[in-house]
Structures are given as C-alpha cells and as structure tokens.
Design an enzyme around this catalytic site. Structure first.
Site, PDB file in Angstrom:
ATOM      1  N   ILE A 128       8.652  71.182  32.884  1.00 36.56           N
ATOM      2  CA  ILE A 128       9.366  71.413  31.630  1.00 36.56           C
ATOM      3  C   ILE A 128      10.856  71.598  31.907  1.00 36.56           C
ATOM      4  O   ILE A 128      11.248  72.436  32.713  1.00 36.56           O
ATOM      5  CB  ILE A 128       8.796  72.639  30.902  1.00 36.56           C
ATOM      6  CG1 ILE A 128       7.313  72.420  30.613  1.00 36.56           C
ATOM      7  CG2 ILE A 128       9.560  72.900  29.607  1.00 36.56           C
ATOM      8  CD1 ILE A 128       6.551  73.683  30.285  1.00 36.56           C
ATOM      9  N   LYS A 129      11.655  70.805  31.242  1.00 35.05           N
ATOM     10  CA  LYS A 129      13.097  70.803  31.484  1.00 35.05           C
ATOM     11  C   LYS A 129      13.805  71.622  30.410  1.00 35.05           C
ATOM     12  O   LYS A 129      13.612  71.395  29.210  1.00 35.05           O
ATOM     13  CB  LYS A 129      13.596  69.355  31.480  1.00 35.05           C
ATOM     14  CG  LYS A 129      14.877  69.109  32.244  1.00 35.05           C
ATOM     15  CD  LYS A 129      15.112  67.597  32.333  1.00 35.05           C
ATOM     16  CE  LYS A 129      16.362  67.277  33.120  1.00 35.05           C
ATOM     17  NZ  LYS A 129      16.616  65.816  33.118  1.00 35.05           N
TER      18      LYS A 129
END
Length: 217
Positions: A82-83
């Site tokens: 997850i960025k």
C-alpha cells in the site's frame, strides 16, 4: 540491489519479468491514468505476473479515507504494497497498516526528516524522488546518502527505494550509495545493458565467426 519497474503497462512488466529482471512493481495515479485501465483490475493482473511487492497508491489525503481505500487495495493480492504519501495522515495510516502486517511504501519523500519519520512509522519502503529533486537544483543522490546513514545509525529495517529514476546513471549512483531498491521505467531498465563497446565487440566477433564457415548447432 532489487529492481522494481515503474509502470502499469502489463505488456512491459511481463517482458521484463520473463527476463528475470523484475523484483517488484510500483504504480501511481499518473501511471494508472496512462494505462487507461481500472486500478483494481490492472493491479490484480500485475500481482499475478510478479511475485514481489506491487505498490498501489491510495488517492485520499485524510486518514479515515486512506484506511478505507487501503482496505480495498489490501484485498487485491498477498503481494500488494500500500502506497501512502509522507504526510501526517499518511504516517498515521502507515503505523496502523504496518502494525496490522501490511507492507507500506511511503512515497513523495524529499527530505531525510521525512524518511526518518517513515521508518519510525514502520514503513516497508521509503521512496525518495531523485529526479524531481534534481529538477530543483538539489542533488537527489545526496538525499539517498543521508537516508542510508540515518537508517544504518539506528538499524531501521525500512528499505530505501530510489524513485523518480530517469537515467542509467541514477541507477548506478543509487547502487553505489547503497539504496536497497531502484524503481525505474521499463526503458531505463532495458538501457542498463547497453554499451557501444559491447555492440562493437559483438559485431567484430560475428564477422570473424562468419569467416570460419562453422556452425555450433
């Protein structure tokens, strides 16, 4: 050093993966737009091609919505990362997600202080943007070196993921300084193999081999 490919182009990813050059993939909203595809659909396809981490970015800027979007992204595949942006809300989300066992890539890093905070929040990766710093007249590689020193000083496990990589020289310098990962566009990764003397030498060898009249197979 690990190589991530910075694209949402499935064809390019598949080609580089078949060459054994891809350890992971990074995407962002701009790359998703360029692909012209649905973020969930294309990210799932990428995750099925590559065994390593695939970064998909939330579009929210506030904690609550970040967590909602992260929950959707996390369900795409086991190798999803997850960025999140390096902001206060992003750091809060990073701490919550990393504590829950999720991989997190903190992006849009432009200072050593931001990288320090990301490591304290439990980020899997920190993504300092080399090229964009260069654009402002600041040597992006100096930031990589500063982060490397800080992380080594305190034994942080967060990996330095050199991003906004535009040239083969960026890759070389990041490797010399000690970045754990480089993410680069497909064209840049392919260009790493090129050297005029290699081409010239191969041309000579092939010409001489033809003169022997021999065949190996």
């Amino acid at each position: 050093m690990k190589f991530f490919v910075d694209t949402a182009d499935v064809k390019e990813i598949r080609e580089l993966n078949d060459l054994g050059l891809v350890d992971g993939v990074t995407t962002n909203p701009s790359l998703i737009l360029k692909s012209g595809r649905d973020i969930i659909e294309v990210t799932k396809e990428i995750c099925n091609i590559v065994k390593g981490p695939v970064s998909a970015e939330v579009a929210a800027t506030e904690y609550e919505q970040m967590m909602k979007e992260a929950a959707v992204i996390a369900k795409i595949a086991d190798n999803i990362c997850i960025k999140l942006p390096v902001t206060l809300d992003g750091l809060k989300a990073c701490k919550a997600l990393s504590s829950d066992g999720h991989k997190v890539n903190m992006t849009l890093c432009f200072s050593a202080n931001q990288a320090l905070l990301a490591a304290k929040a439990g980020a899997t990766f920190i993504s300092p943007f080399i090229g964009r710093l260069d654009d402002t007249g600041i040597n992006g590689m100096e930031l990589i070196a500063e982060i490397r020193t800080i992380y080594d000083n305190y034994d942080y496990r967060t990996e330095i993921l050199a991003a906004s990589v535009r040239t083969v020289n960026h890759v070389k310098e990041a490797a010399l300084i000690g970045a754990d990962v480089v993410t680069a566009p497909p064209a840049t990764l392919k260009a790493l193999v090129k050297h005029p003397l290699t081409d010239k030498g191969l041309e000579t060898f092939l010409a001489d081999w033809a003169k022997t009249g021999q065949k190996i197979a």
